[in-house]
Scaffold this active site. Sequence first.
Site, PDB file in Angstrom:
ATOM      1  N   LYS A 183      21.879 -24.478 -12.235  1.00 37.08           N
ATOM      2  CA  LYS A 183      22.002 -24.287 -10.785  1.00 37.08           C
ATOM      3  C   LYS A 183      21.266 -25.374 -10.020  1.00 37.08           C
ATOM      4  O   LYS A 183      21.709 -25.794  -8.957  1.00 37.08           O
ATOM      5  CB  LYS A 183      21.526 -22.890 -10.365  1.00 37.08           C
ATOM      6  CG  LYS A 183      22.506 -21.824 -10.800  1.00 37.08           C
ATOM      7  CD  LYS A 183      22.334 -20.518 -10.075  1.00 37.08           C
ATOM      8  CE  LYS A 183      23.451 -19.559 -10.467  1.00 37.08           C
ATOM      9  NZ  LYS A 183      23.218 -18.175 -10.121  1.00 37.08           N
ATOM     10  N   LYS A 238      32.612 -20.845 -18.623  1.00 38.95           N
ATOM     11  CA  LYS A 238      32.826 -19.434 -18.255  1.00 38.95           C
ATOM     12  C   LYS A 238      33.561 -19.349 -16.908  1.00 38.95           C
ATOM     13  O   LYS A 238      33.451 -20.260 -16.083  1.00 38.95           O
ATOM     14  CB  LYS A 238      31.502 -18.654 -18.222  1.00 38.95           C
ATOM     15  CG  LYS A 238      30.666 -18.878 -17.000  1.00 38.95           C
ATOM     16  CD  LYS A 238      29.581 -17.815 -16.822  1.00 38.95           C
ATOM     17  CE  LYS A 238      28.883 -18.107 -15.501  1.00 38.95           C
ATOM     18  NZ  LYS A 238      27.877 -17.184 -15.085  1.00 38.95           N
ATOM     19  N   LYS A 279      32.457 -17.659 -10.130  1.00 36.71           N
ATOM     20  CA  LYS A 279      32.871 -17.561  -8.726  1.00 36.71           C
ATOM     21  C   LYS A 279      32.674 -18.884  -8.001  1.00 36.71           C
ATOM     22  O   LYS A 279      33.253 -19.099  -6.948  1.00 36.71           O
ATOM     23  CB  LYS A 279      32.147 -16.411  -8.017  1.00 36.71           C
ATOM     24  CG  LYS A 279      30.666 -16.349  -8.226  1.00 36.71           C
ATOM     25  CD  LYS A 279      30.118 -14.999  -7.751  1.00 36.71           C
ATOM     26  CE  LYS A 279      28.743 -14.740  -8.378  1.00 36.71           C
ATOM     27  NZ  LYS A 279      28.339 -13.365  -8.349  1.00 36.71           N
TER      28      LYS A 279
HETATM   29  P1  TYM Z   1      26.027 -12.211 -11.419  1.00 34.77           P
HETATM   30  O1  TYM Z   1      26.125 -11.665 -10.051  1.00 34.77           O
HETATM   31  O2  TYM Z   1      26.171 -13.690 -11.612  1.00 34.77           O
HETATM   32  O3  TYM Z   1      27.080 -11.519 -12.351  1.00 34.77           O
HETATM   33  C1  TYM Z   1      27.217 -10.097 -12.418  1.00 34.77           C
HETATM   34  C2  TYM Z   1      27.576  -9.680 -13.829  1.00 34.77           C
HETATM   35  O4  TYM Z   1      28.805 -10.285 -14.245  1.00 34.77           O
HETATM   36  C3  TYM Z   1      28.632 -10.908 -15.521  1.00 34.77           C
HETATM   37  N1  TYM Z   1      29.530 -12.089 -15.600  1.00 34.77           N
HETATM   38  C4  TYM Z   1      30.427 -12.283 -16.588  1.00 34.77           C
HETATM   39  N2  TYM Z   1      30.729 -11.565 -17.680  1.00 34.77           N
HETATM   40  C5  TYM Z   1      31.712 -12.049 -18.490  1.00 34.77           C
HETATM   41  N3  TYM Z   1      32.381 -13.204 -18.255  1.00 34.77           N
HETATM   42  C6  TYM Z   1      32.109 -13.965 -17.166  1.00 34.77           C
HETATM   43  N4  TYM Z   1      32.793 -15.081 -16.943  1.00 34.77           N
HETATM   44  C7  TYM Z   1      31.074 -13.511 -16.273  1.00 34.77           C
HETATM   45  N5  TYM Z   1      30.557 -13.998 -15.116  1.00 34.77           N
HETATM   46  C8  TYM Z   1      29.610 -13.105 -14.716  1.00 34.77           C
HETATM   47  C9  TYM Z   1      27.159 -11.300 -15.554  1.00 34.77           C
HETATM   48  O5  TYM Z   1      26.689 -11.472 -16.877  1.00 34.77           O
HETATM   49  C10 TYM Z   1      26.510 -10.118 -14.864  1.00 34.77           C
HETATM   50  O6  TYM Z   1      26.296  -9.065 -15.780  1.00 34.77           O
HETATM   51  N6  TYM Z   1      21.139 -12.218 -12.171  1.00 34.77           N
HETATM   52  C11 TYM Z   1      22.288 -11.370 -12.157  1.00 34.77           C
HETATM   53  C12 TYM Z   1      22.197 -10.238 -11.156  1.00 34.77           C
HETATM   54  C13 TYM Z   1      20.999  -9.376 -11.364  1.00 34.77           C
HETATM   55  C14 TYM Z   1      20.826  -8.378 -12.362  1.00 34.77           C
HETATM   56  C15 TYM Z   1      19.543  -7.814 -12.122  1.00 34.77           C
HETATM   57  C16 TYM Z   1      21.625  -7.946 -13.422  1.00 34.77           C
HETATM   58  C17 TYM Z   1      19.879  -9.362 -10.582  1.00 34.77           C
HETATM   59  N7  TYM Z   1      18.997  -8.437 -11.039  1.00 34.77           N
HETATM   60  C18 TYM Z   1      19.047  -6.812 -12.946  1.00 34.77           C
HETATM   61  C19 TYM Z   1      21.113  -6.930 -14.231  1.00 34.77           C
HETATM   62  C20 TYM Z   1      19.854  -6.382 -13.999  1.00 34.77           C
HETATM   63  C21 TYM Z   1      23.489 -12.217 -11.750  1.00 34.77           C
HETATM   64  O7  TYM Z   1      23.358 -13.210 -11.100  1.00 34.77           O
HETATM   65  O8  TYM Z   1      24.678 -11.719 -12.117  1.00 34.77           O
END
Ligand code: TYM
Length: 334
Positions: free
Chosen positions: A115, A197, A200
């Site tokens: 990032k 991957k 978004k």
């Molecule tokens: P975020 O918002 O980027 O993504 C949310 C969830 O989606 C999953 N994900 C995917 N899974 C499979 N294939 C993909 N291409 C893909 N892209 C995204 C991510 O693994 C995630 O589970 N840091 C976290 C948010 C967060 C969080 C937490 C999660 C903040 N605090 C506490 C769990 C527990 C994040 O940015 O996810």
Amino acid sequence: MNKDHKVLYSGMQATGNLTLGNYLGALKNWVSLADEYECYYGVMDLHSLTVRQDPAEFRKRARALLTLYIAAGIDPEKNCLYLQSSVPCHAELAWILDCFTYMGELSRMTQFKDKSAKHADNVNAGLFTYPVLMAADILLYQTDVVPVGQDQLQHLEITRDIAQRFNSIYGDVFAIPEPYIGKVGAKIMSLQDPSKKMSKSDENPNASIYLMDDPDTIRRKCKRAITDSEATIAYRDEQPGLKNLFDIYCTCTGKSSDEAVAEFQGQGYGQLKEAVGEAVVGILKPMQDRMAEIAADKSYLDRVIKENAERAYYSANKTLRKVKKKIGLTEMPR
Ligand code: TYM
């Protein structure tokens, strides 16, 4: 909410257009696990601040994400769905845990490296300490299990390290959480470059299926997905584009990869792509319709936001008070 159950915690950032990867890698598992656990699902709006947000748009997105959780099938009466920023304990515990986390550990986080390379003009301190806020989210609720996609595993590891470090000094304050990664769908890849991957923030809109894409757009994107020139129906690493399509198909339909390969044996890639498109539309369209219905009832959503924030605060504050006491911060005199 069943208090005898183990605790599950997860969340998503309220930024950008959520993709099919977010749904298949995370949200879908949340729904299937909801009955077995006492569940907390956060809309991670504080995490989203590492990138500059337009205030009005941001507020809308946070509500829309909460609506999506409900539309996906998570019942807000039985589970706690809330906005991270409405529970101040998150930011407070994050500061405390910052003081138990090393710069070296944080600099090894691949997501920070990726990032900061991508947003070289805004490498802020929040981006660096992001995993500590995530650790605070999870540890506040005495979490046993965290369903996430593969890209979040490293953040789970550092969460466990921080918790163990804290516990080794102060006794058993935090439960040590385990990641839960789905068998298929844990890493949905870009439709235009199966080595990356699905994300978004991808600049190519054909690379990702967005959860709000209309059926024709979904079908078109699936049709244009990059495959290979082998013309062999197989599920293997050597054909990553095809493997990704099978992963999407299997996660949407519940079929195994063997069943799916058998189903398309002797057919062309075009037929597989068409079936993938239909399977995705079959999942996303009803969810979109349900979202529109829920969003129309503003007072219902307001009530969900308020009541769940109170429930989340109650649980989070119990842990925070314990932490403050252990480290020697002065309690408010009664
Ligand atoms: P975020 O918002 O980027 O993504 C949310 C969830 O989606 C999953 N994900 C995917 N899974 C499979 N294939 C993909 N291409 C893909 N892209 C995204 C991510 O693994 C995630 O589970 N840091 C976290 C948010 C967060 C969080 C937490 C999660 C903040 N605090 C506490 C769990 C527990 C994040 O940015 O996810």
